[in-house]
Design an enzyme around this catalytic site. Structure first.
Site, PDB file in Angstrom:
ATOM      1  N   GLU A  89      -4.290  -8.326   4.570  1.00  0.00           N
ATOM      2  CA  GLU A  89      -4.504  -7.390   5.687  1.00  0.00           C
ATOM      3  C   GLU A  89      -5.239  -6.202   5.107  1.00  0.00           C
ATOM      4  O   GLU A  89      -4.679  -5.400   4.372  1.00  0.00           O
ATOM      5  CB  GLU A  89      -3.157  -6.995   6.300  1.00  0.00           C
ATOM      6  CG  GLU A  89      -3.299  -6.331   7.660  1.00  0.00           C
ATOM      7  CD  GLU A  89      -3.248  -4.823   7.569  1.00  0.00           C
ATOM      8  OE1 GLU A  89      -4.337  -4.209   7.614  1.00  0.00           O
ATOM      9  OE2 GLU A  89      -2.153  -4.268   7.463  1.00  0.00           O
TER      10      GLU A  89
ATOM     11  N   PRO B 220       0.829  -1.213   0.000  1.00  0.00           N
ATOM     12  CA  PRO B 220       0.000   0.000   0.000  1.00  0.00           C
ATOM     13  C   PRO B 220       0.863   1.261   0.000  1.00  0.00           C
ATOM     14  O   PRO B 220       2.085   1.202   0.130  1.00  0.00           O
ATOM     15  CB  PRO B 220      -0.787  -0.121   1.295  1.00  0.00           C
ATOM     16  CG  PRO B 220       0.183  -0.794   2.222  1.00  0.00           C
ATOM     17  CD  PRO B 220       0.948  -1.775   1.358  1.00  0.00           C
ATOM     18  N   TRP B 221       0.188   2.414  -0.123  1.00  0.00           N
ATOM     19  CA  TRP B 221       0.926   3.675  -0.199  1.00  0.00           C
ATOM     20  C   TRP B 221       1.252   4.280   1.154  1.00  0.00           C
ATOM     21  O   TRP B 221       2.086   5.164   1.243  1.00  0.00           O
ATOM     22  CB  TRP B 221       0.148   4.705  -1.026  1.00  0.00           C
ATOM     23  CG  TRP B 221      -1.303   4.900  -0.653  1.00  0.00           C
ATOM     24  CD1 TRP B 221      -2.384   4.352  -1.284  1.00  0.00           C
ATOM     25  CD2 TRP B 221      -1.837   5.701   0.412  1.00  0.00           C
ATOM     26  NE1 TRP B 221      -3.553   4.746  -0.675  1.00  0.00           N
ATOM     27  CE2 TRP B 221      -3.244   5.587   0.368  1.00  0.00           C
ATOM     28  CE3 TRP B 221      -1.265   6.506   1.397  1.00  0.00           C
ATOM     29  CZ2 TRP B 221      -4.088   6.235   1.274  1.00  0.00           C
ATOM     30  CZ3 TRP B 221      -2.103   7.154   2.304  1.00  0.00           C
ATOM     31  CH2 TRP B 221      -3.490   7.014   2.243  1.00  0.00           C
TER      32      TRP B 221
ATOM     33  N   LYS C 149       5.392  -5.517  -5.586  1.00  0.00           N
ATOM     34  CA  LYS C 149       4.756  -4.522  -6.456  1.00  0.00           C
ATOM     35  C   LYS C 149       4.239  -3.391  -5.580  1.00  0.00           C
ATOM     36  O   LYS C 149       3.229  -3.514  -4.907  1.00  0.00           O
ATOM     37  CB  LYS C 149       3.610  -5.172  -7.234  1.00  0.00           C
ATOM     38  CG  LYS C 149       3.303  -4.526  -8.587  1.00  0.00           C
ATOM     39  CD  LYS C 149       2.681  -3.146  -8.509  1.00  0.00           C
ATOM     40  CE  LYS C 149       1.246  -3.188  -8.054  1.00  0.00           C
ATOM     41  NZ  LYS C 149       0.618  -1.821  -8.097  1.00  0.00           N
ATOM     42  N   PRO C 150       4.943  -2.239  -5.546  1.00  0.00           N
ATOM     43  CA  PRO C 150       4.487  -1.128  -4.713  1.00  0.00           C
ATOM     44  C   PRO C 150       3.298  -0.404  -5.330  1.00  0.00           C
ATOM     45  O   PRO C 150       3.013  -0.531  -6.528  1.00  0.00           O
ATOM     46  CB  PRO C 150       5.709  -0.208  -4.644  1.00  0.00           C
ATOM     47  CG  PRO C 150       6.461  -0.499  -5.906  1.00  0.00           C
ATOM     48  CD  PRO C 150       6.227  -1.955  -6.201  1.00  0.00           C
ATOM     49  N   SER C 151       2.616   0.386  -4.517  1.00  0.00           N
ATOM     50  CA  SER C 151       1.511   1.203  -4.994  1.00  0.00           C
ATOM     51  C   SER C 151       2.018   2.255  -5.974  1.00  0.00           C
ATOM     52  O   SER C 151       3.067   2.874  -5.746  1.00  0.00           O
ATOM     53  CB  SER C 151       0.828   1.901  -3.818  1.00  0.00           C
ATOM     54  OG  SER C 151      -0.052   2.920  -4.276  1.00  0.00           O
TER      55      SER C 151
ATOM     56  N   SER D  83      -7.114  -2.159   0.629  1.00  0.00           N
ATOM     57  CA  SER D  83      -8.546  -1.998   0.874  1.00  0.00           C
ATOM     58  C   SER D  83      -9.286  -3.320   0.819  1.00  0.00           C
ATOM     59  O   SER D  83      -8.826  -4.303   0.215  1.00  0.00           O
ATOM     60  CB  SER D  83      -9.145  -1.042  -0.165  1.00  0.00           C
ATOM     61  OG  SER D  83      -9.211  -1.670  -1.436  1.00  0.00           O
ATOM     62  N   ILE D  84     -10.470  -3.330   1.420  1.00  0.00           N
ATOM     63  CA  ILE D  84     -11.316  -4.522   1.407  1.00  0.00           C
ATOM     64  C   ILE D  84     -11.730  -4.863  -0.019  1.00  0.00           C
ATOM     65  O   ILE D  84     -11.696  -6.040  -0.425  1.00  0.00           O
ATOM     66  CB  ILE D  84     -12.542  -4.318   2.313  1.00  0.00           C
ATOM     67  CG1 ILE D  84     -12.109  -4.306   3.785  1.00  0.00           C
ATOM     68  CG2 ILE D  84     -13.585  -5.406   2.084  1.00  0.00           C
ATOM     69  CD1 ILE D  84     -13.230  -3.986   4.754  1.00  0.00           C
TER      70      ILE D  84
END
Length: 473
Positions: free
Chosen positions: A243, A145-146, A170-172, A222-223
């Protein structure tokens, strides 16, 4: 190489050139600050092929893996300043907090380097020996995530390495620079193929999830994205660690009164507004006993009024900007919706004037449970505060959600706090603290807030195939 100009994606031990880039915006200015090299589908294929080829030998060398993790920790420590400055620039968190994230990332690597994988002994007698061993899954796809890219990258890389897996990160696209810089720093320190770092957009992430040679996806985000990943992983029954979002409730018990109010309010404020509230396990709903509601909210409002919001590189600043335009717009919209629904803003409110995505720490009262600011995850510097009459009422309200990541109880009686904590539906429940996450303690969510656990022995199991070896004597 400079901190804001990574050379390229890390593929098979080499930094490769690519004509594609991702424009990165500095949230403190609202302007582009860098172009991050972006991986292509062809580079993904090369990275996966290298990870598959490296996996068998890597799985058989626990000593080499532990040595590599120690090296990763050393690289993180030696480059803490450059990593922190890059992280602060692309996310807007104060640079001192970014340095703490870099230190935490090194701690994760050292923790996973500390010892061999556990072997569980079920039977060991004259008749039989039965053990449960942990075997690697193969290639792990880690999607970052960021909001805390360095810490979460380190957690996923370290756990994958410790369990004998190779990993592709793989980054945001909203914050790819720090992870790309980490890949560049590690290019000469890890064996070829065992680590790939591929910045890219959502399409690249989807290709990583769907790739038949990737055996596990570890995702933080995110969900909605987690559900999409689970669906995409289903045809091949990929292993998952998800998560996801949280809407953490904090309940202050009625025994918090007098001098304990100010002390507790300071800790609750930190739990809600650290890093501008952009923490998965931040306090996002606060329930206060009615007799101290006014005094407690006044203490919170005073703390919010003292916040220095501005340039994350200014030592006097205590809160930087919201990390990107979309999230800033969301927080502002939720606060406006809450006011339209009859809520009262006790502190904060309008964005700070000038460029960038600044928003003061905001407290809102007078809201119903179904107001979006209460019912949804705001992930920013806005906190709804709600009164209650009975503790059971507060517990029921806290549990009345599809989220279940974290929660906390605040009290002068820790044992009573532990009793209340046991009734809260969350993967982590803290008493007189909130959001404490460390390498040795399992972390993850209940209900829609996640699938599986990171950290601790449970995290090792998440990245492993549990293999039972049964020997008749």
């Amino acid at each position: 190489m400079t901190a804001l100009s990574p050379s390229g994606p890390l593929v098979d031990g080499k930094l490769v050139e690519t004509p594609h880039t991702i424009t990165v915006v500095n949230p403190a200015t609202g302007e582009a600050c860098a172009e991050c090299p972006a991986a292509t589908p062809e580079l993904l294929e090369r990275a996966v092929d290298a990870a598959v080829r490296a996996a068998p030998a890597w799985a058989k060398e626990p000593g080499a893996r532990r040595w590599t993790l120690e090296t990763v920790a050393t690289v993180l420590d030696e480059n803490r300043e450059a990593l922190a400055r890059t992280l602060s620039t692309e996310t807007g968190i104060p640079v001192r907090d970014a340095a703490m994230e870099a230190a935490g990332a090194a701690a994760f690597a050292r923790h996973r380097a500390a010892g061999p994988l556990p072997v569980d002994s079920v039977h060991d007698d004259e008749r039989q020996r039965v053990q449960v061993r942990r075997a690697p899954i193969g290639v792990v796809g880690a999607i970052i995530p960021w909001n805390a890219p360095l810490l979460i990258s380190a957690e996923k890389i370290s756990t994958a390495f410790a369990t004998g897996n190779t990993v592709i990160v793989k980054p945001s696209p909203l914050a790819p620079l720090t992870t790309a810089l980490l890949g560049e720093l590690l290019a000469q320190s890890v064996p070829s193929g065992v680590l790939g770092v591929l910045p890219g957009g959502d399409e690249l992430g989807a290709a990583l999830v769907a790739h038949p040679a990737v055996g596990m996806i570890s995702f933080t985000g995110s969900i909605d994205a987690g559900r999409a990943i689970m669906a995409a992983a289903a045809p091949r029954l990929k292993r998952l660690s998800l998560e996801l979002g949280g809407n953490d409730a904090a309940i202050v018990l009625p025994d918090v009164s007098g001098g304990a109010v100010a002390k507790t309010a300071a800790k609750v404020y930190a739990g809600a507004f650290y890093r501008s509230g952009q923490v998965c396990a931040a306090i996002k709903r606060l329930y206060l006993p009615r007799p101290v509601f006014g005094e407690f909210t006044e203490a919170l409002a005073a703390l919010a009024g003292q916040a220095v919001v501005g340039d994350p590189f200014d030592p006097s600043v205590t809160m930087g900007p919201v990390s990107n335009r979309a999230q800033s717009d969301r927080v502002r919209g939720l606060v406006e919706d809450a006011v339209a629904a009859g809520g009262t803003v006790l502190a904060g409110g309008p964005e700070v004037s000038g460029p960038g995505y600044f928003h003061r720490p905001t407290l809102v009262t007078g809201l119903a449970a179904d107001t979006a600011l209460v019912a949804q995850e705001q992930f920013g510097p806005a906190l709804p505060v709600l009164p209650y009459d009975e503790v059971d009422e507060a517990v029921a309200a806290a549990n009345d959600t599809d989220y279940g990541l974290g929660a906390s109880v605040w009290t002068t009686d820790p044992e009573r706090g532990a009793e209340v904590a046991a009734s809260l539906d969350a993967g982590s429940v803290w008493v007189n603290r909130h959001g404490v996450v460390s390498p040795e303690i399992p972390f993850g969510g209940m209900k829609q807030s996640g699938y599986g656990r990171a950290n601790g022995a449970a995290g090792l199991d998440q990245y492993s195939e549990l293999k039972t070896v049964s020997v008749r004597r």
